[in-house]
Design a protein around this motif. Structure first.
Motif, PDB file in Angstrom:
ATOM      1  N   ASP A  13       0.833  -1.211   0.000  1.00  0.00           N
ATOM      2  CA  ASP A  13       0.000   0.000   0.000  1.00  0.00           C
ATOM      3  C   ASP A  13       0.863   1.255   0.000  1.00  0.00           C
ATOM      4  N   THR A  14       1.925   1.230   0.784  1.00  0.00           N
ATOM      5  CA  THR A  14       2.818   2.387   0.859  1.00  0.00           C
ATOM      6  C   THR A  14       3.522   2.627  -0.467  1.00  0.00           C
ATOM      7  N   VAL A  15       3.983   1.561  -1.115  1.00  0.00           N
ATOM      8  CA  VAL A  15       4.643   1.689  -2.413  1.00  0.00           C
ATOM      9  C   VAL A  15       3.680   2.276  -3.441  1.00  0.00           C
ATOM     10  N   GLU A  16       2.452   1.849  -3.434  1.00  0.00           N
ATOM     11  CA  GLU A  16       1.459   2.384  -4.373  1.00  0.00           C
ATOM     12  C   GLU A  16       1.176   3.859  -4.104  1.00  0.00           C
ATOM     13  N   ARG A  17       1.114   4.234  -2.839  1.00  0.00           N
ATOM     14  CA  ARG A  17       0.892   5.650  -2.498  1.00  0.00           C
ATOM     15  C   ARG A  17       2.056   6.503  -2.988  1.00  0.00           C
ATOM     16  N   VAL A  18       3.273   6.025  -2.809  1.00  0.00           N
ATOM     17  CA  VAL A  18       4.449   6.770  -3.261  1.00  0.00           C
ATOM     18  C   VAL A  18       4.466   6.857  -4.778  1.00  0.00           C
ATOM     19  N   ARG A  19       4.134   5.772  -5.441  1.00  0.00           N
ATOM     20  CA  ARG A  19       4.167   5.736  -6.900  1.00  0.00           C
ATOM     21  C   ARG A  19       3.177   6.735  -7.502  1.00  0.00           C
ATOM     22  N   HIS A  20       2.043   6.952  -6.868  1.00  0.00           N
ATOM     23  CA  HIS A  20       1.008   7.828  -7.411  1.00  0.00           C
ATOM     24  C   HIS A  20       0.958   9.193  -6.731  1.00  0.00           C
ATOM     25  N   ALA A  21       1.899   9.476  -5.873  1.00  0.00           N
ATOM     26  CA  ALA A  21       1.882  10.741  -5.132  1.00  0.00           C
ATOM     27  C   ALA A  21       2.252  11.909  -6.036  1.00  0.00           C
ATOM     28  N   GLU A  22       1.671  13.045  -5.766  1.00  0.00           N
ATOM     29  CA  GLU A  22       1.984  14.262  -6.509  1.00  0.00           C
ATOM     30  C   GLU A  22       3.172  14.989  -5.899  1.00  0.00           C
ATOM     31  N   SER A  23       3.296  14.943  -4.591  1.00  0.00           N
ATOM     32  CA  SER A  23       4.412  15.615  -3.939  1.00  0.00           C
ATOM     33  C   SER A  23       4.755  14.894  -2.649  1.00  0.00           C
ATOM     34  N   PHE A  24       5.973  15.105  -2.214  1.00  0.00           N
ATOM     35  CA  PHE A  24       6.457  14.521  -0.979  1.00  0.00           C
ATOM     36  C   PHE A  24       6.907  15.656  -0.074  1.00  0.00           C
ATOM     37  N   ALA A  25       6.808  15.450   1.216  1.00  0.00           N
ATOM     38  CA  ALA A  25       7.280  16.456   2.155  1.00  0.00           C
ATOM     39  C   ALA A  25       7.756  15.757   3.422  1.00  0.00           C
ATOM     40  N   VAL A  26       8.729  16.380   4.060  1.00  0.00           N
ATOM     41  CA  VAL A  26       9.257  15.890   5.320  1.00  0.00           C
ATOM     42  C   VAL A  26       9.099  17.017   6.326  1.00  0.00           C
ATOM     43  N   THR A  27       8.663  16.683   7.518  1.00  0.00           N
ATOM     44  CA  THR A  27       8.537  17.679   8.570  1.00  0.00           C
ATOM     45  C   THR A  27       9.790  17.653   9.426  1.00  0.00           C
ATOM     46  N   LEU A  28      10.527  18.758   9.403  1.00  0.00           N
ATOM     47  CA  LEU A  28      11.748  18.879  10.189  1.00  0.00           C
ATOM     48  C   LEU A  28      11.463  19.686  11.444  1.00  0.00           C
ATOM     49  N   PRO A  29      12.144  19.393  12.544  1.00  0.00           N
ATOM     50  CA  PRO A  29      11.833  20.028  13.825  1.00  0.00           C
ATOM     51  C   PRO A  29      11.841  21.556  13.802  1.00  0.00           C
ATOM     52  N   ILE A  30      12.877  22.183  13.311  1.00  0.00           N
ATOM     53  CA  ILE A  30      12.979  23.640  13.368  1.00  0.00           C
ATOM     54  C   ILE A  30      12.417  24.286  12.107  1.00  0.00           C
ATOM     55  N   VAL A  31      12.644  23.666  10.972  1.00  0.00           N
ATOM     56  CA  VAL A  31      12.294  24.250   9.679  1.00  0.00           C
ATOM     57  C   VAL A  31      10.806  24.108   9.360  1.00  0.00           C
ATOM     58  N   GLY A  32      10.203  22.990   9.709  1.00  0.00           N
ATOM     59  CA  GLY A  32       8.809  22.730   9.352  1.00  0.00           C
ATOM     60  C   GLY A  32       8.746  21.784   8.159  1.00  0.00           C
ATOM     61  N   ARG A  33       7.686  21.915   7.347  1.00  0.00           N
ATOM     62  CA  ARG A  33       7.540  21.042   6.177  1.00  0.00           C
ATOM     63  C   ARG A  33       8.468  21.486   5.057  1.00  0.00           C
ATOM     64  N   VAL A  34       9.221  20.520   4.527  1.00  0.00           N
ATOM     65  CA  VAL A  34      10.146  20.773   3.428  1.00  0.00           C
ATOM     66  C   VAL A  34       9.761  19.828   2.290  1.00  0.00           C
ATOM     67  N   GLY A  35       9.491  20.398   1.123  1.00  0.00           N
ATOM     68  CA  GLY A  35       9.115  19.589  -0.028  1.00  0.00           C
ATOM     69  C   GLY A  35      10.300  18.835  -0.597  1.00  0.00           C
ATOM     70  N   ILE A  36      10.043  17.623  -1.055  1.00  0.00           N
ATOM     71  CA  ILE A  36      11.069  16.780  -1.664  1.00  0.00           C
ATOM     72  C   ILE A  36      10.600  16.455  -3.077  1.00  0.00           C
ATOM     73  N   PRO A  37      11.464  16.622  -4.065  1.00  0.00           N
ATOM     74  CA  PRO A  37      11.072  16.298  -5.435  1.00  0.00           C
ATOM     75  C   PRO A  37      10.767  14.807  -5.596  1.00  0.00           C
ATOM     76  N   ARG A  38       9.997  14.497  -6.631  1.00  0.00           N
ATOM     77  CA  ARG A  38       9.687  13.101  -6.933  1.00  0.00           C
ATOM     78  C   ARG A  38      10.969  12.356  -7.289  1.00  0.00           C
ATOM     79  N   PRO A  39      10.995  11.033  -7.151  1.00  0.00           N
ATOM     80  CA  PRO A  39      12.223  10.259  -7.402  1.00  0.00           C
ATOM     81  C   PRO A  39      12.827  10.473  -8.793  1.00  0.00           C
ATOM     82  N   GLU A  40      11.989  10.585  -9.818  1.00  0.00           N
ATOM     83  CA  GLU A  40      12.544  10.789 -11.159  1.00  0.00           C
ATOM     84  C   GLU A  40      13.201  12.171 -11.287  1.00  0.00           C
TER      85      GLU A  40
END
Length: 90
Positions: A13-40
């Motif tokens: 399920d997680t792999v399918e969500r990642v494969r079809h996701a439009e954007s990724f983001a990581v929440t960092l403690p001080i910075v907040g949400r930081v967008g991450i480009p798609r794997p390609e």
């Protein structure tokens, strides 16, 4: 005997969500949400960085290509919309 109770999504399920996701983001403690480009896109940036590191292309050229790629790939980017509106009114 303990019951095997699933508490979250499966790996598939997680792999399918990642494969079809439009954007990724990581929440960092001080910075907040930081967008991450798609794997390609990350692969493209890594190849571009490698070319610059090996001095096959100059680093300013690599930066310009990367910036153009970001602007072209981001369909809903506010700057692109504003640029398009400005070009339409000119």
């Amino acid at each position: 005997m303990a019951d095997n109770v699933k508490t979250g999504p499966s790996h598939r399920d997680t792999v399918e969500r990642v494969r079809h996701a439009e954007s990724f983001a990581v929440t960092l403690p001080i910075v907040g949400r930081v967008g991450i480009p798609r794997p390609e896109h990350l692969a493209f940036y890594a190849a571009l960085g490698t070319l610059a590191a090996l001095e096959i292309i100059e680093w300013p050229v690599a930066v310009i290509i990367a910036a153009g790629h970001v602007l072209a790939a981001e369909e809903h980017h506010r700057t692109l919309h504003e640029l398009g509106d400005a070009l339409e009114t000119a």
